[in-house]
Design a protein around this motif. Structure first.
Motif, PDB file in Angstrom:
ATOM      1  N   ASP A 180       0.809  -1.223   0.000  1.00 57.37           N
ATOM      2  CA  ASP A 180       0.000   0.000   0.000  1.00 57.37           C
ATOM      3  C   ASP A 180       0.840   1.271   0.000  1.00 57.37           C
ATOM      4  N   SER A 181       1.994   1.237  -0.664  1.00 56.63           N
ATOM      5  CA  SER A 181       2.822   2.438  -0.747  1.00 56.63           C
ATOM      6  C   SER A 181       2.570   3.201  -2.043  1.00 56.63           C
ATOM      7  N   GLY A 182       1.648   2.711  -2.855  1.00 54.73           N
ATOM      8  CA  GLY A 182       1.377   3.374  -4.119  1.00 54.73           C
ATOM      9  C   GLY A 182       2.532   3.301  -5.096  1.00 54.73           C
ATOM     10  N   GLY A 183       3.287   2.222  -5.033  1.00 53.71           N
ATOM     11  CA  GLY A 183       4.442   2.082  -5.919  1.00 53.71           C
ATOM     12  C   GLY A 183       5.592   2.985  -5.550  1.00 53.71           C
ATOM     13  N   ARG A 184       5.713   3.300  -4.264  1.00 54.71           N
ATOM     14  CA  ARG A 184       6.752   4.225  -3.814  1.00 54.71           C
ATOM     15  C   ARG A 184       7.723   3.593  -2.816  1.00 54.71           C
ATOM     16  N   GLY A 185       7.576   2.273  -2.565  1.00 53.73           N
ATOM     17  CA  GLY A 185       8.486   1.599  -1.651  1.00 53.73           C
ATOM     18  C   GLY A 185       9.004   0.302  -2.247  1.00 53.73           C
ATOM     19  N   PHE A 186      10.325   0.058  -2.124  1.00 56.09           N
ATOM     20  CA  PHE A 186      10.942  -1.106  -2.754  1.00 56.09           C
ATOM     21  C   PHE A 186      12.033  -1.694  -1.860  1.00 56.09           C
ATOM     22  N   THR A 187      12.182  -2.998  -1.938  1.00 58.71           N
ATOM     23  CA  THR A 187      13.320  -3.689  -1.349  1.00 58.71           C
ATOM     24  C   THR A 187      14.263  -4.080  -2.476  1.00 58.71           C
ATOM     25  N   VAL A 188      15.526  -3.675  -2.379  1.00 54.56           N
ATOM     26  CA  VAL A 188      16.533  -4.025  -3.375  1.00 54.56           C
ATOM     27  C   VAL A 188      17.406  -5.138  -2.798  1.00 54.56           C
ATOM     28  N   LEU A 189      17.378  -6.303  -3.426  1.00 52.35           N
ATOM     29  CA  LEU A 189      18.166  -7.461  -2.981  1.00 52.35           C
ATOM     30  C   LEU A 189      19.348  -7.646  -3.925  1.00 52.35           C
ATOM     31  N   ILE A 190      20.561  -7.516  -3.369  1.00 51.45           N
ATOM     32  CA  ILE A 190      21.779  -7.605  -4.169  1.00 51.45           C
ATOM     33  C   ILE A 190      22.590  -8.830  -3.732  1.00 51.45           C
ATOM     34  N   PRO A 191      22.713  -9.861  -4.564  1.00 52.85           N
ATOM     35  CA  PRO A 191      23.495 -11.039  -4.170  1.00 52.85           C
ATOM     36  C   PRO A 191      24.987 -10.715  -4.127  1.00 52.85           C
ATOM     37  N   LEU A 192      25.636 -11.139  -3.048  1.00 52.35           N
ATOM     38  CA  LEU A 192      27.068 -10.880  -2.866  1.00 52.35           C
ATOM     39  C   LEU A 192      27.873 -12.162  -2.689  1.00 52.35           C
ATOM     40  N   ARG A 193      27.239 -13.182  -2.174  1.00 48.73           N
ATOM     41  CA  ARG A 193      27.907 -14.480  -2.026  1.00 48.73           C
ATOM     42  C   ARG A 193      26.880 -15.564  -2.305  1.00 48.73           C
ATOM     43  N   VAL A 223      17.315  -7.775  -7.431  1.00 48.18           N
ATOM     44  CA  VAL A 223      15.873  -7.964  -7.537  1.00 48.18           C
ATOM     45  C   VAL A 223      15.203  -6.797  -6.827  1.00 48.18           C
ATOM     46  N   LEU A 224      14.232  -6.201  -7.483  1.00 48.96           N
ATOM     47  CA  LEU A 224      13.474  -5.097  -6.921  1.00 48.96           C
ATOM     48  C   LEU A 224      12.109  -5.650  -6.509  1.00 48.96           C
ATOM     49  N   VAL A 225      11.901  -5.770  -5.200  1.00 48.43           N
ATOM     50  CA  VAL A 225      10.638  -6.287  -4.671  1.00 48.43           C
ATOM     51  C   VAL A 225       9.799  -5.077  -4.266  1.00 48.43           C
ATOM     52  N   GLY A 226       8.839  -4.726  -5.119  1.00 42.56           N
ATOM     53  CA  GLY A 226       8.093  -3.500  -4.919  1.00 42.56           C
ATOM     54  C   GLY A 226       6.801  -3.693  -4.153  1.00 42.56           C
ATOM     55  N   ASP A 227       6.054  -2.648  -4.104  1.00 41.77           N
ATOM     56  CA  ASP A 227       4.797  -2.523  -3.372  1.00 41.77           C
ATOM     57  C   ASP A 227       3.938  -3.788  -3.470  1.00 41.77           C
ATOM     58  N   GLY A 228       3.826  -4.522  -2.360  1.00 41.95           N
ATOM     59  CA  GLY A 228       2.906  -5.645  -2.287  1.00 41.95           C
ATOM     60  C   GLY A 228       3.300  -6.891  -3.035  1.00 41.95           C
ATOM     61  N   THR A 229       4.531  -6.996  -3.531  1.00 40.81           N
ATOM     62  CA  THR A 229       4.957  -8.178  -4.277  1.00 40.81           C
ATOM     63  C   THR A 229       5.095  -9.376  -3.336  1.00 40.81           C
ATOM     64  N   TRP A 230       4.366 -10.450  -3.621  1.00 36.78           N
ATOM     65  CA  TRP A 230       4.445 -11.652  -2.793  1.00 36.78           C
ATOM     66  C   TRP A 230       5.739 -12.410  -3.110  1.00 36.78           C
ATOM     67  N   HIS A 231       6.484 -12.790  -2.070  1.00 42.39           N
ATOM     68  CA  HIS A 231       7.744 -13.488  -2.284  1.00 42.39           C
ATOM     69  C   HIS A 231       8.139 -14.272  -1.037  1.00 42.39           C
ATOM     70  N   LYS A 232       9.115 -15.144  -1.204  1.00 48.55           N
ATOM     71  CA  LYS A 232       9.627 -15.923  -0.076  1.00 48.55           C
ATOM     72  C   LYS A 232      11.018 -16.436  -0.412  1.00 48.55           C
ATOM     73  N   THR A 233      11.732 -16.891   0.620  1.00 47.76           N
ATOM     74  CA  THR A 233      13.018 -17.569   0.443  1.00 47.76           C
ATOM     75  C   THR A 233      12.761 -18.985  -0.065  1.00 47.76           C
TER      76      THR A 233
END
Length: 269
Positions: A180-193, A223-233
């Motif tokens: 519910d951020s209106g497309g204004r919030g994101f998690t950026v996941l950067i693999p390093l190892r 990976v850009l996990v944006g507003d409300g994107t369903w995801h898991k490990t």
């Protein structure tokens, strides 16, 4: 770590698919997360190309800060109990022994994995992390994200930055970041190892919850996990190999009057 995570209802039934990564993204280029069939996973699920410089700078930071070795111990030898957390001082080799304090936390048992988070706990640690992002050119990635989602480059901020590591996961729960951020919030996941010859590391569900997609991390691609994107490990077990994987986890969002986070232009550009 985020108070903005939502859990998926248990009744969801999904059909599996594989995320298409045939195209190699150039630095700071964005592409929607899609199945091989072409179906987009969600409105705000994206892949983001990164420069080798950024990946190199973050990997070097892991090593010189002692964070990589801390993850090695936590994920192969002596894990925290679910829900346990502590603060640990680490000294940077190039900072004249100024103390960097880090919060180490393992999520509660409903996560169904041994993931640990290591996050800055004082100004020294936070500034060291942000300076590493600056040297790696993360400001250009921020500018691309802002442009893609209709923001000005000085409106996007880093809300929080930390590292995550895992060596075992079984049926991790599906959740959302930044709903519910209106497309204004994101998690950026950067693999390093990453663990060589391992399977997919991340799973998405489409917005309508009818399709699931498995994603294999690629170096120099976030990976850009944006507003409300369903995801898991995704399920994994590296413990017999004494292995583990690490990602940088960076929350970015639109600057607004109720957000007191630091303006990314000021700390990264």
């Amino acid at each position: 770590m985020s108070s903005t995570s939502n859990l998926a209802p248990a009744y969801v039934k999904v059909d599996a698919g594989i995320v298409s990564t045939n195209d190699v993204l150039g630095p700071n280029k964005l592409s929607k997360v899609r199945l091989n069939s072409g179906l987009a996973i969600g409105k705000y699920a994206y892949r983001l190309g990164l420069s080798e410089r950024l990946t190199s700078q973050l990997t070097h930071f892991l090593e010189e800060s002692g964070i990589r070795d801390t993850f090695r111990v936590l994920l192969t030898q002596n894990s925290l109990e679910p829900g346990e957390h502590l603060s640990l001082p680490l000294n940077m080799n190039n900072s004249k022994n100024s103390e960097h304090l880090w919060n180490i936390q393992r999520p509660r048992s409903h996560w169904s994995n041994n993931m640990h988070w290591i996050a800055p706990a004082n100004t020294n640690a936070q500034n060291a992390y942000l300076e590493t992002l600056k040297r790696g050119g993360f400001d250009f990635a921020l500018e691309s994200i802002a442009k893609q989602f209709g923001m000005k480059k000085d409106e996007i901020i880093i809300h929080h930055a930390f590292f995550i590591g895992v060596s075992k996961a079984t049926s991790s729960f599906v959740h959302q970041d930044n709903p519910d951020s209106g497309g204004r919030g994101f998690t950026v996941l950067i693999p390093l190892r990453l663990v060589e010859y391992s399977g997919s590391e991340l799973a998405f569900q489409t917005d309508n919850r009818e399709n699931e997609a498995w994603y294999k991390y690629r170096m120099n691609e976030a990976v850009l996990v944006g507003d409300g994107t369903w995801h898991k490990t995704a399920d994994c077990d590296y413990q017999e190999m004494n292995e583990y994987r690490i990602c940088a986890n960076i929350y970015v969002c639109h600057k607004n009057p109720i957000n007191n986070a630091t303006n990314a232009k000021g700390v990264v550009s």
